[in-house]
Design a protein around this motif. Structure first.
Motif, short mmCIF file in Angstrom:
data_model
loop_
_atom_site.label_atom_id
_atom_site.label_comp_id
_atom_site.label_asym_id
_atom_site.label_seq_id
_atom_site.Cartn_x
_atom_site.Cartn_y
_atom_site.Cartn_z
N ASN A 50 -11.08 -16.04 -9.43
CA ASN A 50 -11.35 -17.18 -10.30
C ASN A 50 -10.17 -18.15 -10.38
O ASN A 50 -10.21 -19.11 -11.15
N GLN A 51 -9.12 -17.88 -9.63
CA GLN A 51 -7.91 -18.71 -9.57
C GLN A 51 -7.29 -18.93 -10.95
O GLN A 51 -6.84 -20.02 -11.29
N GLU A 52 -7.27 -17.85 -11.74
CA GLU A 52 -6.60 -17.91 -13.04
C GLU A 52 -5.09 -17.86 -12.81
O GLU A 52 -4.63 -17.49 -11.74
N LYS A 53 -4.34 -18.21 -13.82
CA LYS A 53 -2.88 -18.22 -13.71
C LYS A 53 -2.35 -16.80 -13.94
O LYS A 53 -2.10 -16.39 -15.07
N VAL A 54 -2.25 -16.06 -12.83
CA VAL A 54 -1.84 -14.67 -12.87
C VAL A 54 -0.85 -14.38 -11.75
O VAL A 54 -0.74 -15.15 -10.80
N VAL A 55 -0.15 -13.26 -11.90
CA VAL A 55 0.75 -12.77 -10.86
C VAL A 55 0.34 -11.34 -10.56
O VAL A 55 0.08 -10.54 -11.47
N CYS A 56 0.27 -11.01 -9.25
CA CYS A 56 -0.11 -9.67 -8.82
C CYS A 56 1.12 -8.92 -8.35
O CYS A 56 1.97 -9.49 -7.65
N TYR A 57 1.20 -7.66 -8.73
CA TYR A 57 2.30 -6.79 -8.31
C TYR A 57 1.71 -5.51 -7.73
O TYR A 57 0.76 -4.97 -8.28
N PHE A 58 2.31 -5.03 -6.64
CA PHE A 58 1.94 -3.71 -6.15
C PHE A 58 2.56 -2.67 -7.05
O PHE A 58 3.70 -2.83 -7.50
N LYS A 59 1.84 -1.58 -7.28
CA LYS A 59 2.41 -0.45 -8.00
C LYS A 59 3.35 0.29 -7.06
O LYS A 59 3.01 0.53 -5.90
N THR A 60 4.49 0.69 -7.55
CA THR A 60 5.47 1.35 -6.67
C THR A 60 4.96 2.68 -6.15
O THR A 60 5.27 3.05 -5.02
N GLU A 61 4.16 3.41 -6.93
CA GLU A 61 3.70 4.72 -6.48
C GLU A 61 2.73 4.65 -5.30
O GLU A 61 2.54 5.63 -4.59
N ASN A 62 2.13 3.49 -5.06
CA ASN A 62 1.19 3.34 -3.95
C ASN A 62 1.55 2.15 -3.06
O ASN A 62 0.69 1.64 -2.34
N ALA A 63 2.79 1.72 -3.08
CA ALA A 63 3.17 0.49 -2.40
C ALA A 63 3.57 0.67 -0.94
O ALA A 63 3.66 -0.32 -0.21
N ASP A 64 3.84 1.89 -0.49
CA ASP A 64 4.37 2.07 0.87
C ASP A 64 3.50 1.42 1.93
O ASP A 64 3.98 0.65 2.76
N GLU A 65 2.21 1.72 1.92
CA GLU A 65 1.32 1.16 2.94
C GLU A 65 1.20 -0.36 2.80
O GLU A 65 1.21 -1.08 3.79
N MET A 66 1.13 -0.83 1.55
CA MET A 66 1.02 -2.26 1.31
C MET A 66 2.26 -3.00 1.80
O MET A 66 2.17 -4.03 2.48
N MET A 67 3.44 -2.46 1.48
CA MET A 67 4.68 -3.12 1.88
C MET A 67 4.87 -3.07 3.39
O MET A 67 5.43 -4.00 3.98
N LYS A 68 4.38 -2.01 4.02
CA LYS A 68 4.44 -1.95 5.49
C LYS A 68 3.65 -3.11 6.09
O LYS A 68 4.08 -3.73 7.06
N MET A 69 2.51 -3.42 5.50
CA MET A 69 1.68 -4.53 6.00
C MET A 69 2.24 -5.89 5.58
O MET A 69 2.00 -6.89 6.26
N MET A 70 3.00 -5.93 4.49
CA MET A 70 3.61 -7.20 4.05
C MET A 70 4.79 -7.59 4.93
O MET A 70 5.12 -8.77 5.04
N GLY A 71 5.43 -6.60 5.57
CA GLY A 71 6.61 -6.88 6.39
C GLY A 71 6.41 -8.01 7.38
O GLY A 71 7.22 -8.95 7.43
N PRO A 72 5.34 -7.97 8.20
CA PRO A 72 5.14 -9.07 9.15
C PRO A 72 4.90 -10.42 8.47
O PRO A 72 5.28 -11.46 9.01
N LEU A 73 4.30 -10.42 7.27
CA LEU A 73 4.08 -11.69 6.57
C LEU A 73 5.42 -12.27 6.11
O LEU A 73 5.65 -13.48 6.21
N MET A 74 6.30 -11.40 5.62
CA MET A 74 7.62 -11.88 5.21
C MET A 74 8.41 -12.36 6.43
O MET A 74 9.14 -13.34 6.35
N TRP A 75 8.21 -11.69 7.56
CA TRP A 75 8.84 -12.14 8.80
C TRP A 75 8.36 -13.54 9.18
O TRP A 75 9.16 -14.39 9.58
#
Length: 131
Positions: A50-75
């Motif tokens: 709905n494009q509300e004014k929010v910020v999303c955060y990965f939970k640290t306990e389940n972030a490993d796979e997500m951060m692995k996929m974020m690496g190329p985007l940050m690159w």
């Protein structure tokens, strides 16, 4: 491009580069592939849809796979000189409006501004300056 010091997500920055035709085709394909993976894997919070004014955060306990996929985007952001911050916090916002096994979504009130990064600090530096 200069840092606006306002909160913007990695995905919105990559989409903007795609729309502005800033990426080479191979890099655009990489973004599309990763974006599709997230679309299939990560639930899409209704507040984001709905494009509300929010910020999303990965939970640290389940972030490993997500951060692995974020690496190329940050690159990609680095490759095309778009500054970004990786934010870790224990206080994600005034009100958490969504939560699933991978992420939380916090409502943002007012303008979200990013403070300047402080100079590095370590206990050793403090001890040296006291001598």
């Amino acid at each position: 491009m200069s840092n606006t010091m306002t909160g913007r997500g990695v995905f919105s920055m990559c989409v903007e580069m795609l729309r502005n035709d800033e990426m080479e085709e191979e890099d655009a394909d990489l973004f599309r592939e990763i974006d599709s993976w997230f679309a299939e894997t990560l639930p899409w919070p209704p507040q984001c849809r709905n494009q509300e004014k929010v910020v999303c955060y990965f939970k640290t306990e389940n972030a490993d796979e997500m951060m692995k996929m974020m690496g190329p985007l940050m690159w990609l952001l680095e490759r095309y000189n778009h500054p970004f911050y990786v934010v870790y916090t224990n206080t994600p916002g005034e009100e958490i409006v969504y939560e699933d096994q991978y992420q939380i979504v916090a409502r943002v009130t007012g303008n979200l501004e990013i403070a300047d990064i402080p100079e590095s600090w370590s206990p050793e530096e403090e001890e040296e300056s006291e001598e």
